[in-house]
Design an enzyme around this catalytic site. Sequence first.
Site, PDB file in Angstrom:
ATOM      1  N   LEU A 193       0.867  -1.258  -0.137  1.00 21.86           N
ATOM      2  CA  LEU A 193      -0.140  -0.069   0.229  1.00 21.86           C
ATOM      3  C   LEU A 193       0.676   1.373   0.040  1.00 21.86           C
ATOM      4  CD1 LEU A 193      -2.806   1.267   0.088  1.00 21.86           C
ATOM      5  CD2 LEU A 193      -2.788   0.993   2.676  1.00 21.86           C
TER       6      LEU A 193
ATOM      7  N   TYR B 257      -2.942 -12.247  15.125  1.00 17.08           N
ATOM      8  CA  TYR B 257      -2.854 -11.120  14.007  1.00 17.08           C
ATOM      9  C   TYR B 257      -4.069 -10.181  14.153  1.00 17.08           C
ATOM     10  CZ  TYR B 257      -3.319  -8.850   9.539  1.00 17.08           C
ATOM     11  OH  TYR B 257      -3.749  -7.737   8.538  1.00 17.08           O
TER      12      TYR B 257
END
Length: 289
Positions: A12, A126
Amino acid sequence: MRIVVTGAYGQLGSEIKTLSTEYPGWDFLFTDVDSLDITNENAVDQFIADKNIDFVINCAAYTAVDKAESDRETARKVNALAPEILAKVTQKYGARLIHVSTDYVFAGDACEPYTETDEVNPLGVYGQTKLDGENKIQAQNPESIIIRTAWLYSVYGNNFVKTMLRIGRERGELGVVFDQVGSPTNAADLAAAILEIIRLSEKDSKGFVPGIYHFSNEGVASWYDFAVAVFEIAGVKCKVNPVTSEQFPTPTKRPHYSVLNKSKIKNTFNIRIPYWRDSLQLCLQKMTE
């Protein structure tokens, strides 16, 4: 307009860097772990204070989903502590924070697209650390924007598309899970959406509407469908066999359903989101160029 982008080497961050040339009036500062340790509050405070920052886009994340199960402390620092520090410091100096989160905050047991207000229930370390990061941001700087995304890929970095292309060219066939469903998302589209939100905020301070939002490409696919599309568009002759998650065990249980409802971000910021296959085609074209 001065904008800090953390995690600039990632998918990103790299896509935002590519798009930044279309905003010549904005001053972008691209950082990663070698230039700014976002888990160090003093370092972040000094960086923001010295440079008169307007926006911080936090693209940094610990995304090794399976490794996080045994490396909890690193995952916690990057996914929970760092967002807390960024929220605290942006609040202190009046900068705006846009933070990127994940579909892994959900259990994946839904049967219709997840909205921003649906119950969260991460399945592993996570997802839990990313959820902790969201909560810490909202506690420290509720004027922030949090964008959950899913199944990210890009011309940059390591991702499913590149892995499929490599394996597909090496083998005649492979198995890919068909019972995990989501929306493949080109990081370039998310990058464009984030910069559009900032552009709207520059035109009108009320254009920045804090809260949690969902962003992924339009449409739905399984990982099997995704792999088939990659080979089809890229012209790679490789047979894809559908397999179940049980046949492909991993240390972390994956959400079986990761489809996100994007109505809120589309309506709030008037953002148009492309269909996943169209964006995949554009990404594969860029890779061959």
